[in-house]
Design an enzyme around this catalytic site. Structure first.
Site, PDB file in Angstrom:
ATOM      1  N   SER A 195       0.851  -1.190   0.000  1.00  0.00           N
ATOM      2  CA  SER A 195       0.000   0.000   0.000  1.00  0.00           C
ATOM      3  C   SER A 195       0.886   1.239   0.000  1.00  0.00           C
ATOM      4  O   SER A 195       1.684   1.448   0.923  1.00  0.00           O
ATOM      5  CB  SER A 195      -0.881   0.022   1.248  1.00  0.00           C
ATOM      6  OG  SER A 195      -1.372   1.341   1.439  1.00  0.00           O
ATOM      7  N   HIS A 245      -1.251  -1.392  -4.280  1.00  0.00           N
ATOM      8  CA  HIS A 245      -2.517  -1.025  -3.640  1.00  0.00           C
ATOM      9  C   HIS A 245      -2.533   0.483  -3.388  1.00  0.00           C
ATOM     10  O   HIS A 245      -1.612   1.032  -2.773  1.00  0.00           O
ATOM     11  CB  HIS A 245      -2.644  -1.793  -2.328  1.00  0.00           C
ATOM     12  CG  HIS A 245      -3.933  -1.600  -1.603  1.00  0.00           C
ATOM     13  ND1 HIS A 245      -5.084  -2.304  -1.906  1.00  0.00           N
ATOM     14  CD2 HIS A 245      -4.256  -0.786  -0.569  1.00  0.00           C
ATOM     15  CE1 HIS A 245      -6.060  -1.941  -1.089  1.00  0.00           C
ATOM     16  NE2 HIS A 245      -5.588  -1.004  -0.265  1.00  0.00           N
ATOM     17  N   ASP A 283      -4.629   3.693  -1.952  1.00  0.00           N
ATOM     18  CA  ASP A 283      -5.693   4.040  -1.007  1.00  0.00           C
ATOM     19  C   ASP A 283      -6.208   5.456  -1.239  1.00  0.00           C
ATOM     20  O   ASP A 283      -5.498   6.433  -0.993  1.00  0.00           O
ATOM     21  CB  ASP A 283      -5.162   3.927   0.425  1.00  0.00           C
ATOM     22  CG  ASP A 283      -4.997   2.481   0.863  1.00  0.00           C
ATOM     23  OD1 ASP A 283      -5.960   1.705   0.714  1.00  0.00           O
ATOM     24  OD2 ASP A 283      -3.901   2.119   1.327  1.00  0.00           O
ATOM     25  N   MET A 305      -8.806   8.281  -0.086  1.00  0.00           N
ATOM     26  CA  MET A 305      -9.619   8.661   1.083  1.00  0.00           C
ATOM     27  C   MET A 305     -10.147  10.078   0.916  1.00  0.00           C
ATOM     28  O   MET A 305      -9.431  10.940   0.394  1.00  0.00           O
ATOM     29  CB  MET A 305      -8.761   8.600   2.354  1.00  0.00           C
ATOM     30  CG  MET A 305      -8.120   7.251   2.600  1.00  0.00           C
ATOM     31  SD  MET A 305      -7.243   7.248   4.178  1.00  0.00           S
ATOM     32  CE  MET A 305      -6.455   5.640   4.110  1.00  0.00           C
ATOM     33  N   HIS A 312      -8.334   1.191  -3.929  1.00  0.00           N
ATOM     34  CA  HIS A 312      -9.256   0.995  -2.802  1.00  0.00           C
ATOM     35  C   HIS A 312      -9.905   2.341  -2.483  1.00  0.00           C
ATOM     36  O   HIS A 312      -9.251   3.240  -1.962  1.00  0.00           O
ATOM     37  CB  HIS A 312      -8.436   0.466  -1.611  1.00  0.00           C
ATOM     38  CG  HIS A 312      -9.218   0.275  -0.349  1.00  0.00           C
ATOM     39  ND1 HIS A 312      -8.602   0.065   0.859  1.00  0.00           N
ATOM     40  CD2 HIS A 312     -10.559   0.253  -0.091  1.00  0.00           C
ATOM     41  CE1 HIS A 312      -9.523  -0.082   1.797  1.00  0.00           C
ATOM     42  NE2 HIS A 312     -10.708   0.043   1.255  1.00  0.00           N
ATOM     43  N   MET A 315     -12.023   4.676  -0.381  1.00  0.00           N
ATOM     44  CA  MET A 315     -12.649   4.926   0.920  1.00  0.00           C
ATOM     45  C   MET A 315     -13.302   6.291   0.810  1.00  0.00           C
ATOM     46  O   MET A 315     -12.877   7.287   1.429  1.00  0.00           O
ATOM     47  CB  MET A 315     -11.576   4.863   2.030  1.00  0.00           C
ATOM     48  CG  MET A 315     -11.123   3.435   2.296  1.00  0.00           C
ATOM     49  SD  MET A 315      -9.515   3.330   3.100  1.00  0.00           S
ATOM     50  CE  MET A 315      -8.451   3.423   1.661  1.00  0.00           C
ATOM     51  N   MET A 337     -11.405  -5.816   5.619  1.00  0.00           N
ATOM     52  CA  MET A 337     -10.594  -4.865   6.387  1.00  0.00           C
ATOM     53  C   MET A 337     -10.267  -5.466   7.748  1.00  0.00           C
ATOM     54  O   MET A 337     -11.164  -5.903   8.483  1.00  0.00           O
ATOM     55  CB  MET A 337     -11.352  -3.543   6.594  1.00  0.00           C
ATOM     56  CG  MET A 337     -11.643  -2.746   5.330  1.00  0.00           C
ATOM     57  SD  MET A 337     -10.204  -2.320   4.336  1.00  0.00           S
ATOM     58  CE  MET A 337      -9.204  -1.406   5.512  1.00  0.00           C
ATOM     59  N   ASP A 388      -6.699  -6.283   4.248  1.00  0.00           N
ATOM     60  CA  ASP A 388      -6.128  -4.940   4.281  1.00  0.00           C
ATOM     61  C   ASP A 388      -6.090  -4.416   5.711  1.00  0.00           C
ATOM     62  O   ASP A 388      -7.136  -4.164   6.319  1.00  0.00           O
ATOM     63  CB  ASP A 388      -6.974  -4.017   3.396  1.00  0.00           C
ATOM     64  CG  ASP A 388      -6.299  -2.671   3.152  1.00  0.00           C
ATOM     65  OD1 ASP A 388      -5.173  -2.471   3.653  1.00  0.00           O
ATOM     66  OD2 ASP A 388      -6.915  -1.837   2.458  1.00  0.00           O
TER      67      ASP A 388
HETATM   68  C1  DX5 Z   1      -6.195   1.562   5.676  1.00  0.00           C
HETATM   69  C2  DX5 Z   1      -5.728   1.293   4.270  1.00  0.00           C
HETATM   70  C3  DX5 Z   1      -4.653   0.275   4.180  1.00  0.00           C
HETATM   71  C4  DX5 Z   1      -3.387   0.674   4.891  1.00  0.00           C
HETATM   72  C5  DX5 Z   1      -2.672  -0.543   5.335  1.00  0.00           C
HETATM   73  O1  DX5 Z   1      -7.257   2.421   5.666  1.00  0.00           O
HETATM   74  O2  DX5 Z   1      -6.802   0.849   3.460  1.00  0.00           O
HETATM   75  O3  DX5 Z   1      -4.384  -0.098   2.840  1.00  0.00           O
HETATM   76  O4  DX5 Z   1      -2.533   1.440   4.122  1.00  0.00           O
HETATM   77  O5  DX5 Z   1      -1.563  -0.135   6.044  1.00  0.00           O
HETATM   78  P1  DX5 Z   1      -0.832  -1.059   7.104  1.00  0.00           P
HETATM   79  O6  DX5 Z   1      -0.344  -2.256   6.319  1.00  0.00           O
HETATM   80  O7  DX5 Z   1       0.259  -0.204   7.617  1.00  0.00           O
HETATM   81  O8  DX5 Z   1      -1.847  -1.462   8.112  1.00  0.00           O
HETATM   82 ZN    ZN Z   2      -6.430  -0.124   1.467  1.00  0.00          ZN
END
Ligand code: DX5
Ligand code: ZN
Length: 229
Positions: free
Chosen positions: A12, A37, A39, A41, A70, A72, A141, A176
């Site tokens: 990620s 990956h 993320d 947000m 991903h 969010m 998650m 994740d």
């Molecule tokens: C959390 C993200 C993850 C996150 C995972 O909201 O969706 O992808 O980056 O990070 P680690 O592996 O550090 O938990």
């Molecule tokens: Zn993620």
């Protein structure tokens, strides 16, 4: 993108250098990452903001393999075409992001991407029972989404339930949050095949010194595979 149920490690980039995403993606791929990956947000669905489709489009040319985005964010539907144009291979929306996950998954596939659905820790496996034929990936998650580096929440029972629900469908189970060499065997044994890891991949390395990325990826993969040997 042929279906492959072997263990895949998906770093990620939430844990990468935000000023250097292109080089970071190339570095982790060169060090053995299977997917990247990404993320996204929005500060509304989750209490943090990262970036949107323009950044994904900028990163895309630096990724040779699968770009796994991903979301969010809420709402999702107005942005699906923008992420398709940005070059996402897999686009994952949260089942909690709105009342119309069925429509969202249809639209993601309709835009030419693989469709993923993510479940927060508080959401049961049954929440995706009616969309099993519309998804290519289910993301479980193992932290509450919003931040990297959080403590792993054990969702083993949910993973096993989802694996049974999937049956012989070509659907990935992605994990994740908090994945590291200690937790990877638990989720692999329960039936997961895509392991997202942020801090456990990027810790100790950099674009100028990427060898730790490779060591970290190998440690997670070997721990996950170890359950089968
Ligand atoms: C959390 C993200 C993850 C996150 C995972 O909201 O969706 O992808 O980056 O990070 P680690 O592996 O550090 O938990
Ligand atoms: Zn993620």
């Amino acid at each position: 993108m042929p279906f492959d149920r072997s263990i895949k490690i998906a770093p990620s980039i939430l844990a990468a250098d935000f000023a250097n995403f292109g080089a970071e993606c190339a570095a982790v791929e060169a060090q053995g990452a299977d997917w990247i990956h990404v993320d996204v947000m929005d500060g509304h669905f989750v209490p943090n903001i990262t970036f949107g489709p323009a950044t994904c489009a900028a990163i895309r040319p630096h990724i040779k393999g699968v770009m796994d985005v991903h979301l969010m964010i809420a709402p999702v539907d107005p942005f699906i075409d923008a992420f398709a144009d940005a070059g996402a291979d897999v686009l994952t929306a949260h089942v909690e992001a709105g009342p119309h996950i069925h429509r969202t998954l249809q639209a993601i596939r309709g835009a030419g991407m693989k469709a993923g659905v993510a479940l927060n820790p508080g959401t049961p496996a049954s929440a995706v029972a009616e969309v099993m034929d519309m998804v290519d990936l289910i993301c479980v998650m193992t932290v509450n989404p919003g931040f990297g580096g959080q403590k792993f929440i054990d969702m083993t029972t949910k993973i096993k339930t989802l694996r049974d629900m999937i049956g012989d469908r070509p659907v990935h189970i992605e994990i994740d949050g908090g994945v590291d060499p200690k937790t990877a065997p638990l989720v692999a044994q329960a039936g997961a095949d895509v392991l997202v890891a942020g801090s456990a991949v990027f810790r100790g390395g950099s674009v100028d010194d990427p060898t730790p990325y490779g060591n970290n990826i190998r440690a997670i993969r070997e721990a996950a595979l170890g359950v089968w040997t």
